[in-house]
Scaffold this motif. Structure first.
Motif, PDB file in Angstrom:
ATOM      1  N   MET A   1       0.923  -1.085  -0.013  1.00  0.00           N
ATOM      2  CA  MET A   1       0.019  -0.092  -0.130  1.00  0.00           C
ATOM      3  C   MET A   1       0.950   1.163  -0.177  1.00  0.00           C
ATOM      4  SD  MET A   1      -3.067  -0.805   2.421  1.00  0.00           S
ATOM      5  CE  MET A   1      -3.748  -2.376   2.326  1.00  0.00           C
ATOM      6  N   PHE A   2       2.117   1.107   0.729  1.00  0.00           N
ATOM      7  CA  PHE A   2       3.045   2.311   0.533  1.00  0.00           C
ATOM      8  C   PHE A   2       3.472   2.627  -0.714  1.00  0.00           C
ATOM      9  CE2 PHE A   2       2.716   2.246   5.208  1.00  0.00           C
ATOM     10  CZ  PHE A   2       2.154   3.367   5.677  1.00  0.00           C
ATOM     11  N   GLY A   3       3.062   1.659  -1.687  1.00  0.00           N
ATOM     12  CA  GLY A   3       3.695   1.926  -3.095  1.00  0.00           C
ATOM     13  C   GLY A   3       4.902   1.141  -3.419  1.00  0.00           C
ATOM     14  N   GLY A   4       5.039  -0.039  -2.640  1.00  0.00           N
ATOM     15  CA  GLY A   4       6.167  -0.796  -3.084  1.00  0.00           C
ATOM     16  C   GLY A   4       5.793  -1.678  -4.183  1.00  0.00           C
ATOM     17  N   SER A   5       6.900  -1.563  -5.253  1.00  0.00           N
ATOM     18  CA  SER A   5       6.629  -2.157  -6.504  1.00  0.00           C
ATOM     19  C   SER A   5       6.433  -3.756  -6.432  1.00  0.00           C
ATOM     20  CB  SER A   5       7.617  -1.935  -7.699  1.00  0.00           C
ATOM     21  OG  SER A   5       8.773  -2.363  -7.327  1.00  0.00           O
ATOM     22  N   SER A   6       5.640  -4.646  -7.574  1.00  0.00           N
ATOM     23  CA  SER A   6       5.927  -6.004  -7.158  1.00  0.00           C
ATOM     24  C   SER A   6       7.391  -6.588  -7.064  1.00  0.00           C
ATOM     25  CB  SER A   6       5.167  -6.692  -8.597  1.00  0.00           C
ATOM     26  OG  SER A   6       4.195  -6.046  -8.648  1.00  0.00           O
ATOM     27  N   PHE A   7       8.256  -5.897  -7.868  1.00  0.00           N
ATOM     28  CA  PHE A   7       9.630  -6.437  -7.795  1.00  0.00           C
ATOM     29  C   PHE A   7      10.295  -6.342  -6.593  1.00  0.00           C
ATOM     30  CE2 PHE A   7      14.044  -5.704  -8.719  1.00  0.00           C
ATOM     31  CZ  PHE A   7      14.447  -7.214  -9.260  1.00  0.00           C
ATOM     32  N   TYR A   8      10.189  -5.134  -5.863  1.00  0.00           N
ATOM     33  CA  TYR A   8      10.637  -4.440  -4.730  1.00  0.00           C
ATOM     34  C   TYR A   8      10.075  -5.596  -3.593  1.00  0.00           C
ATOM     35  CZ  TYR A   8      11.068  -2.175  -0.256  1.00  0.00           C
ATOM     36  OH  TYR A   8      11.516  -1.746   0.984  1.00  0.00           O
ATOM     37  N   LEU A   9       8.594  -5.922  -3.511  1.00  0.00           N
ATOM     38  CA  LEU A   9       7.972  -6.638  -2.615  1.00  0.00           C
ATOM     39  C   LEU A   9       8.771  -8.170  -2.894  1.00  0.00           C
ATOM     40  CD1 LEU A   9       4.213  -5.867  -2.657  1.00  0.00           C
ATOM     41  CD2 LEU A   9       6.121  -5.246  -1.065  1.00  0.00           C
ATOM     42  N   MET A  10       8.941  -8.666  -4.010  1.00  0.00           N
ATOM     43  CA  MET A  10       9.300 -10.039  -4.068  1.00  0.00           C
ATOM     44  C   MET A  10      10.662 -10.013  -3.476  1.00  0.00           C
ATOM     45  SD  MET A  10       8.054 -11.671  -7.438  1.00  0.00           S
ATOM     46  CE  MET A  10       6.337 -11.918  -7.856  1.00  0.00           C
ATOM     47  N   LYS A  11      11.892  -9.037  -4.018  1.00  0.00           N
ATOM     48  CA  LYS A  11      13.083  -9.011  -3.363  1.00  0.00           C
ATOM     49  C   LYS A  11      13.187  -8.718  -1.965  1.00  0.00           C
ATOM     50  CE  LYS A  11      16.085  -6.008  -4.235  1.00  0.00           C
ATOM     51  NZ  LYS A  11      17.007  -4.631  -4.784  1.00  0.00           N
ATOM     52  N   ARG A  12      12.246  -7.904  -1.424  1.00  0.00           N
ATOM     53  CA  ARG A  12      12.525  -7.257  -0.082  1.00  0.00           C
ATOM     54  C   ARG A  12      12.026  -8.139   1.009  1.00  0.00           C
ATOM     55  NH1 ARG A  12      14.084  -6.508   3.894  1.00  0.00           N
ATOM     56  NH2 ARG A  12      14.592  -4.439   5.044  1.00  0.00           N
ATOM     57  N   HIS A  13      10.685  -8.717   0.519  1.00  0.00           N
ATOM     58  CA  HIS A  13       9.773  -9.705   1.374  1.00  0.00           C
ATOM     59  C   HIS A  13       9.860 -10.944   1.281  1.00  0.00           C
ATOM     60  CE1 HIS A  13       9.230  -5.956   3.805  1.00  0.00           C
ATOM     61  NE2 HIS A  13       8.870  -5.478   2.749  1.00  0.00           N
ATOM     62  N   PHE A  14       9.266 -11.497   0.180  1.00  0.00           N
ATOM     63  CA  PHE A  14       9.054 -12.646  -0.250  1.00  0.00           C
ATOM     64  C   PHE A  14      10.343 -13.564  -0.249  1.00  0.00           C
ATOM     65  CE2 PHE A  14       5.084 -10.850  -2.040  1.00  0.00           C
ATOM     66  CZ  PHE A  14       4.231 -11.715  -1.399  1.00  0.00           C
ATOM     67  N   PHE A  15      11.208 -13.222  -1.020  1.00  0.00           N
ATOM     68  CA  PHE A  15      12.342 -14.033  -1.261  1.00  0.00           C
ATOM     69  C   PHE A  15      13.343 -14.529  -0.099  1.00  0.00           C
ATOM     70  CE2 PHE A  15      16.730 -14.897  -2.873  1.00  0.00           C
ATOM     71  CZ  PHE A  15      16.592 -15.840  -3.716  1.00  0.00           C
ATOM     72  N   PRO A  16      13.455 -13.548   0.955  1.00  0.00           N
ATOM     73  CA  PRO A  16      14.243 -14.051   2.278  1.00  0.00           C
ATOM     74  C   PRO A  16      13.486 -14.790   2.922  1.00  0.00           C
ATOM     75  CG  PRO A  16      14.295 -11.287   2.042  1.00  0.00           C
ATOM     76  CD  PRO A  16      13.385 -12.072   0.982  1.00  0.00           C
ATOM     77  N   GLU A  17      12.115 -14.883   2.839  1.00  0.00           N
ATOM     78  CA  GLU A  17      11.184 -15.692   3.502  1.00  0.00           C
ATOM     79  C   GLU A  17      11.324 -17.351   3.016  1.00  0.00           C
ATOM     80  OE1 GLU A  17       9.693 -15.534   6.432  1.00  0.00           O
ATOM     81  OE2 GLU A  17      10.647 -13.657   6.869  1.00  0.00           O
ATOM     82  N   ILE A  18      11.390 -17.139   1.701  1.00  0.00           N
ATOM     83  CA  ILE A  18      11.458 -18.528   1.000  1.00  0.00           C
ATOM     84  C   ILE A  18      12.828 -19.157   0.709  1.00  0.00           C
ATOM     85  CG2 ILE A  18       9.015 -18.251  -0.152  1.00  0.00           C
ATOM     86  CD1 ILE A  18      10.842 -17.835  -2.556  1.00  0.00           C
ATOM     87  N   LEU A  19      13.796 -18.467   1.322  1.00  0.00           N
ATOM     88  CA  LEU A  19      15.222 -18.792   0.870  1.00  0.00           C
ATOM     89  C   LEU A  19      15.431 -20.061   1.615  1.00  0.00           C
ATOM     90  CD1 LEU A  19      17.644 -17.785  -0.687  1.00  0.00           C
ATOM     91  CD2 LEU A  19      18.600 -16.585   1.427  1.00  0.00           C
TER      92      LEU A  19
END
Lengths: 539, 280
Positions: B174-192
């Motif tokens: 909602m704060f405007g993070g792009s899809s790519f940003y979200l994947m890199k910053r939030h999803f990827f570290p979690e699924i690592l």
């Protein structure tokens, strides 16, 4: 609860033990029965199974057993035994007009196995029908065929030929006119009318054919004109290791490699016959390639490869090194005076140096005139990759780099036919390299044939072509032999194909099952002719 | 001591066994030049010599030293395994992230695709593809990795879907993070961690797969992988008539088995790292 489960388990184990003992006991009596039965009962022969198509002249596969099975049912005009060509459906034949006209007297009182009479009409019909519809038999050299009464036919060839006897009249199966005359699509006829498609005059009848299992069953034709066949039943059985199947008595005869022969050596019931090394491995060069086009360069390759070592490592030395005249060493028409190219890497190195291929950057690989590394792609089917690896090692020693490209059969055949290769390593030749040496013409004269496995790519030597065309019409055996010797000299000088080695091997058969095998005069195979099975009782 | 995000990871006996086995083979692969007495393509002597001091496991049909072949083979087999795993897992991660993140039609399309793909029998398809595309080493690696993509993609997707509904990710979006940003910053570290175990399991799987294909005669016939050594040993007509199988068939089979066991054990040992539900 637990107890009852245990009990069930015990019962199961007991059952298992009992059934195993029963099985073990059952084997022996069956074996003895077999032996006793053999003396009184008719002979049944089992062969290695596999699907070779429906055994009629239109649907069978062109390779290996396809034609063999077809000829168990169908007859040709002539046949081949240990003495050479013999009469079969024709009782006598005359060659006139310098080998351009063949007259055949046909056997009387022969019946098709549906009861109809066999006459000259059937023979005339067969040849005309094949010229129109059949692509399995090459009858392009026949110009006309006419009947002369009910039991004589006259065949006119387009040009004189001394090889028509073996190439045409021994191989073409005669079919009944009354069955096939209205068949539009003979390739599919067996699908709708399998019984009619197998109507013939031969010693066997087709009793069963299962395409999906690759199984055949042939039974003796009691009405056969030659008397009832000695082997009364021929069946095929699936086996993955034919040597083991033979050892276990599941099949009667098979080919065995030198590595497997030890198993049979001290066993009394097996007879070992040595196979003549006609089956070859060779390198075919694409002569449109700028380096390979140079005959001197090909000489260098010929000296660089150690044929004897290849044979030793790949086939335990059983066989012959390749002869470069295109005719194997064991063939009666082999010219022993041609250049043999015995292993001499120093000669190869001298030639390559003279041609200006030098290793400029000292990496062990020579560079060509443009400064590019001298590197070739060797195309192989995966089963030939091992031999290609040895060639690679040998060529590397004289500074030639190679890369082995493996592909499956269809792709390799296609690429070689289209010339999309530099060097291809092939094998084959039981049928092709043992027959009349006219195969030299078909293999190396580009005007004579379309591409097949033995053809050289881009080879065209007018001197050779002229000789090749002349020899097929030469009736004087000595003169013809001289021409064929000269053709071998030309080929050994040109090396459009480099023969690596001819591999020998063995036929092993179980003499307790059947011992009527003989070597035909020209075909170096023991199990591929109906005469092997049907003669005996007939004579 | 291995640590991940401050947490200590206990490997246990299983894990350490795996590490010892794998370290041994990695060492063989890296030090092949020093360890192997002869080259992989070097014809050293006559064919079929029995084991001796000079040739520890004898020679094969072409006169290669089998012991050296095994050592060089470890390099090729491991390389195939690692390459195929890297390719397959990265493909799977992208596949799974796209499906899980976008959801809806894309998700349904990709997941049904994965269903279809996984229901196909692998080996006959491999044979077919190898026959048409040619069976070079590169193609084999590609085939193995492509076939792993839908399977790994499905695992990753599950994790992404469950993460997607977390408040902090919703907020970042909602704060405007792009899809790519979200994947890199939030999803990827979690699924690592999941990616890591998938990778380890996949290496063993790929090595086994390559060996299986080579054994069937599919693959680059000139490669010197363990599977190919085995293929030629078994293709030779009399391997089982003599005792040659004990030094020509057994050693490569053992190597394949050991490496696969090694990777499987390591995968098991690291499982609680990967599966958040198993974390204490």
């Amino acid at each position: 609860m637990k107890k009852s489960r245990k009990r069930v388990l015990y019962i199961l184990i007991l059952c298992l033990i009992c059934s195993m003992t029963l099985l073990a006991c059952g084997e022996k009596p069956a074996d003895e029965q077999g032996k006793a039965a053999q003396e009184t009962q008719p002979i049944t022969i089992s062969l290695v199974g596999g699907d070779w198509g429906f055994p009629d002249p239109f649907a069978h596969q062109p390779r290996d057993w396809g034609g063999v099975y077809t000829m168990l049912i169908f007859d040709s005009l002539l046949e081949e035994d240990e003495s050479g060509t013999i009469p079969w459906l024709a009782t006598d034949w005359n060659i006139e007009n310098d080998g351009q006209t063949y007259t055949f007297d046909l056997r009387k009182e022969v019946k098709w196995n549906d009861g109809e009479d066999f006459t000259a009409d059937d023979v005339v019909f067969t040849f005309e029908y094949y010229q129109e519809k059949n692509h399995l038999y090459d009858l392009s050299s026949i110009s006309s065929i006419k009947k002369n009464g009910d039991y004589q036919v006259k065949v006119e060839l387009k040009e004189p030929s001394v090889v028509a006897e073996s190439r045409i009249f021994q191989t073409v199966p005669i079919i009944p006119q009354h069955i096939w005359q209205n068949v539009e699509d003979p390739k599919q006829f067996h699908v709708t009318e399998p019984e009619k498609a197998a109507v013939a005059t031969g010693p066997y009848k087709l009793a069963d054919y299962q395409q999906e299992h690759g199984s055949y069953k042939f039974i003796a034709n009691d009405e056969f004109w030659g008397g009832s066949p000695r082997v009364s039943e021929i069946i095929t059985v699936p086996c993955s290791e034919s040597a083991l199947s033979l050892l276990n008595g599941e099949i009667a005869i098979t080919m065995i490699s030198p590595q497997e022969i030890e198993m049979f050596k001290d066993k009394e019931e097996f007879v070992i016959e040595e196979l003549k090394p006609y089956h070859h491995k060779w390198l075919c060069f694409n002569l449109n390639d700028s380096d390979l086009a140079d005959v001197e360069f090909r000489h260098a390759l010929a000296y660089a490869i150690d044929k004897n070592e290849l044979l030793e490592r790949m086939y335990m030395g059983v066989g012959n090194p390749g002869a470069q005249g295109g005719i194997p060493m064991v063939h009666p028409m082999y010219n022993p005076n041609i250049e043999k190219y015995d292993y001499a890497p120093e000669n190869a190195i001298d030639i390559l140096d003279d041609l200006g291929y030098e290793d400029i950057n000292n990496d062990g690989i020579r560079e060509n005139k443009n400064g590019d590394p001298l590197k070739f792609k060797i195309l192989v089917m995966s089963q030939n990759a091992r031999a290609a690896e040895l060639v690679q090692i040998h060529l590397k020693k004289v500074g030639i780099d190679t890369e082995i490209m493996s592909n499956e059969r269809g792709a390799v055949d296609k690429m070689t036919a289209e010339g999309k290769f530099q060097i291809v390593l092939q094998k084959g030749g039981y049928g092709g390299l043992s027959g009349d040496p006219d195969f030299l013409r078909r293999n190396f004269n580009p005007g004579s044939n379309t591409y097949h496995n033995f053809s050289s790519f881009g080879y065209n030597n007018p001197e050779f072509n002229e000789l090749a065309d002349k020899q097929q019409a030469e009736l004087d055996a000595e003169k013809r032999k001289a021409m064929i010797f000269e053709m071998q000299e030309i080929l050994a000088e040109d090396i459009p194909i480099y023969y690596l080695y001819g591999q020998g091997g063995y036929y092993v058969y179980n003499k307790n099952i059947y011992d009527g095998w003989f070597w035909p005069a020209y075909t170096p195979l023991l199990d591929r002719s109906k005469l092997q099975y049907c003669r005996g009782a007939a004579n | 001591m291995i640590k991940y995000k401050g947490q200590e990871i206990k490997l246990g006996a299983m894990g350490w066994t795996a590490i010892i086995i794998l370290a041994f083979f990695l060492f063989l692969a890296f030090a092949a030049e020093i360890l192997a007495p002869y080259g992989a393509n070097e014809q050293v002597d006559a064919s079929f010599l029995v084991p001796s001091g000079q040739y520890l496991l004898g020679t094969d049909d072409l006169g290669h030293d089998i012991f050296s072949l095994l050592i060089w083979g470890s390099r090729i087999s491991l390389l195939i395994g690692i390459c195929a795993a890297l390719l397959g897992v990265s493909g799977g991660v992208i596949y799974g992230m796209i499906a899980g993140y976008w959801g809806g039609r894309v998700d349904r399309f990709l997941m049904r695709g994965s269903d279809i793909f996984q229901s196909l029998p692998n080996i006959p398809l491999f044979i077919l593809i190898a026959a048409y595309a040619g069976s070079s080493l590169r193609n084999i690696v590609l085939i193995i990795s492509v076939f792993a993509v839908p399977r790994i993609g499905r695992i990753i997707r599950g994790q992404v879907v469950s993460l997607k509904h977390n408040a902090y990710i919703q907020a970042a979006g909602m704060f405007g993070g792009s899809s790519f940003y979200l994947m890199k910053r939030h999803f990827f570290p979690e699924i690592l961690p999941l990616v890591f175990t998938a990778l380890i399991n996949m290496v063993g799987r790929a090595i086994l797969m390559e060996s299986g294909l080579a054994f069937l005669g599919i693959g680059d016939p000139t490669s010197k992988s363990w599977g190919m050594i085995l293929h030629y040993a078994l293709e030779y007509p009399s391997t089982y008539l003599t005792s040659a199988w004990t030094w020509w068939v057994m050693p490569p089979s053992l190597c394949i088995a050991l490496v696969c066991i090694g990777f499987a054990l390591l995968g098991l040992a690291l499982e609680d790292l990967a599966d958040p539900r198993l974390k204490n």
